[in-house]
Design a protein around this motif. Structure first.
Motif, short mmCIF file in Angstrom:
data_model
loop_
_atom_site.label_atom_id
_atom_site.label_comp_id
_atom_site.label_asym_id
_atom_site.label_seq_id
_atom_site.Cartn_x
_atom_site.Cartn_y
_atom_site.Cartn_z
N GLY A 222 -49.76 24.08 39.33
CA GLY A 222 -49.54 22.64 39.32
C GLY A 222 -49.72 21.93 40.64
O GLY A 222 -49.54 20.70 40.71
N ALA A 223 -50.09 22.64 41.70
CA ALA A 223 -50.36 21.96 42.97
C ALA A 223 -51.67 21.19 42.86
O ALA A 223 -52.61 21.64 42.19
CB ALA A 223 -50.44 22.96 44.11
N ASP A 224 -51.73 20.03 43.50
CA ASP A 224 -52.96 19.24 43.52
C ASP A 224 -53.81 19.57 44.74
O ASP A 224 -55.03 19.44 44.70
CB ASP A 224 -52.61 17.75 43.51
N SER A 225 -53.17 19.96 45.83
CA SER A 225 -53.88 20.38 47.03
C SER A 225 -53.04 21.44 47.72
O SER A 225 -51.83 21.54 47.51
CB SER A 225 -54.13 19.19 47.97
N ILE A 226 -53.71 22.24 48.56
CA ILE A 226 -53.00 23.32 49.23
C ILE A 226 -53.62 23.55 50.60
O ILE A 226 -54.85 23.52 50.75
CB ILE A 226 -53.02 24.61 48.37
N SER A 227 -52.78 23.73 51.59
CA SER A 227 -53.22 23.95 52.96
C SER A 227 -52.88 25.37 53.37
O SER A 227 -51.80 25.89 53.03
CB SER A 227 -52.53 22.95 53.89
N VAL A 228 -53.79 26.01 54.10
CA VAL A 228 -53.58 27.39 54.50
C VAL A 228 -53.98 27.56 55.97
O VAL A 228 -54.84 26.84 56.47
CB VAL A 228 -54.40 28.35 53.60
N SER A 229 -53.35 28.49 56.65
CA SER A 229 -53.67 28.80 58.04
C SER A 229 -54.56 30.03 58.11
O SER A 229 -54.38 30.99 57.36
CB SER A 229 -52.38 29.05 58.84
N GLY A 230 -55.51 30.00 59.04
CA GLY A 230 -56.33 31.18 59.29
C GLY A 230 -55.76 32.02 60.42
O GLY A 230 -56.18 33.16 60.62
N GLN A 231 -54.83 31.47 61.17
CA GLN A 231 -54.25 32.18 62.31
C GLN A 231 -53.03 32.99 61.92
O GLN A 231 -52.85 34.13 62.38
CB GLN A 231 -53.88 31.19 63.41
#
Length: 390
Positions: A222-231
């Protein structure tokens, strides 16, 4: 610059390198993962790599890594279960930019929306809300750090005439708690709210997706957007990340805010080396390799908790995370291991690159440096530490 200036520069760089090498053996997971060899990419540092505009737009430039950026986006879109025919994203400077873009998209769709964020949300979320001049309400967290959906329902009911924009967290920076996006949608249904948006800050959430742990927090949940870290988990040597959302939502944002332009990302031109390093790591490790790193991080965190418990040292670990909370050791030991202390507690993040040998050496120094201290009363960290940790 003359010879003296060159010598001074060389000496300063040599000193920095010595400090970094000396500190490597005492890293406890902050600020990110390590243990992956990027040296084969050194020749590319002699080239300018800039990824301009929308990753899918055409360009006359040839010094870019857009194809690799699109592959990175596809990897994370698969990991976070974005619809196969309805996905879009780009490589960011880090999870903070992804949070900013997610809230930016929410504001374009719902200009009068009210943002709901947990008191354990990352500071970048609060900063993004302020930069975008959005109205917000802080929601209490549960003792383990998760968003309290009972409090969310109570507060949201008072603002039910306005669209609801909720920021969920998959892996809080302090306890590793994961918010349940399905429970958030249950609150929407209970209050009959049809205008809503959920952004998930998954900077610390890659391992949870790889291990398929509950609760659910991705686009399928149900998330509309998602942010992720590469570090944080993958271990790029500088901040990087990605933001993923539905293409249909991105097109809606573009039509409303930037019609007829390819400048649909926060920063315009982006660091092509970030996309290159992420692409290389994901290609070399693959899902299986990353899952192995996630399992190692989880097992090492469990091992550290078990050994601390044997020592009688107050400790606690969220079952979804690789972060171990413990009562702060003596200041000298904390400084030696680069541990930050808040209200008498500290944390060790068993991210990839942290080894069992390091953990054993830390435990040995802890055992020799001070006797375990079990407080008579539970102590709360801010954000809160479960009473079981004390």
């Amino acid at each position: 610059m003359g010879s003296a200036g060159d010598d001074a520069t060389a000496a300063e760089l040599a000193a920095l390198l010595r400090a970094l090498e000396q500190g490597r053996s005492r890293r406890t997971g902050f600020p990110g993962g390590s243990g992956f060899d990027y040296r084969p990419l050194a020749p590319f540092l002699h080239h300018e790599l800039t990824d301009p505009g929308d990753p899918d737009a055409g360009t006359t430039a040839d010094h870019h890594t857009r194809a690799m950026e699109r592959e990175v986006v596809e990897f994370f879109a698969d990991l976070f279960h974005a619809p196969t025919q309805d996905r879009w994203g780009y490589v960011t400077t880090g999870a903070a930019e992804g949070n900013l873009y997610g809230l930016y998209a929410a504001r374009v769709v719902y200009p009068d929306g009210m943002v709901y964020l947990s008191d354990t949300a990352h500071p970048s979320v609060t900063k993004a809300v302020e930069l975008l001049d959005m109205s917000s309400v802080t929601i209490r967290s549960l003792p383990g750090g998760e968003l309290d959906c009972v409090d969310l329902r109570h507060v949201m009911d008072r603002h039910r005439t306005r669209p609801a924009i909720v920021v969920a967290t998959a892996g809080t920076s302090t306890t590793g708690a994961v918010d349940d996006v399905r429970q958030i949608h249950r609150v929407f249904r209970d209050l009959a709210l049809s205008r809503h948006y959920v952004h998930t800050d998954a900077a610390y959430g890659v391992h949870a997706a790889l291990l398929a742990t509950e609760p659910g927090f991705d686009l399928a949940d149900g998330a509309d957007s998602i942010s992720v870290s590469g570090q944080e988990f993958i271990g790029t040597p500088f901040p990087s990340g990605a933001v993923i959302l539905r293409r249909s939502l991105h097109e809606r944002v573009t039509r409303a805010d930037t019609p007829g332009t390819t400048e649909t990302v926060v920063g315009g031109a982006r660091n092509g080396h970030a996309a290159l390093l992420l692409w290389y790591a994901l290609r070399r490790l693959g899902t299986a390799g990353l899952r192995g790193r996630a399992e190692h991080a989880r097992d090492l965190a469990e091992y550290l908790v078990r050994r601390l418990t044997e020592l009688g040292w107050p400790t606690w670990r969220n079952p979804h995370g690789y972060t171990v909370l413990l009562k702060a050791p003596p200041a000298e030991l904390a400084n030696r291991w680069r541990l930050s202390i808040v209200d008498g507690w500290t944390r060790v993040s068993c991210l990839p690159g942290v080894t069992r040998d390091q953990v054993d050496r830390f435990l040995a120094e802890l055992r020799e440096g001070a006797a375990p201290r079990v407080p008579a009363q539970p102590t709360r960290l801010r954000p809160r530490v479960p009473a079981t940790a004390a």
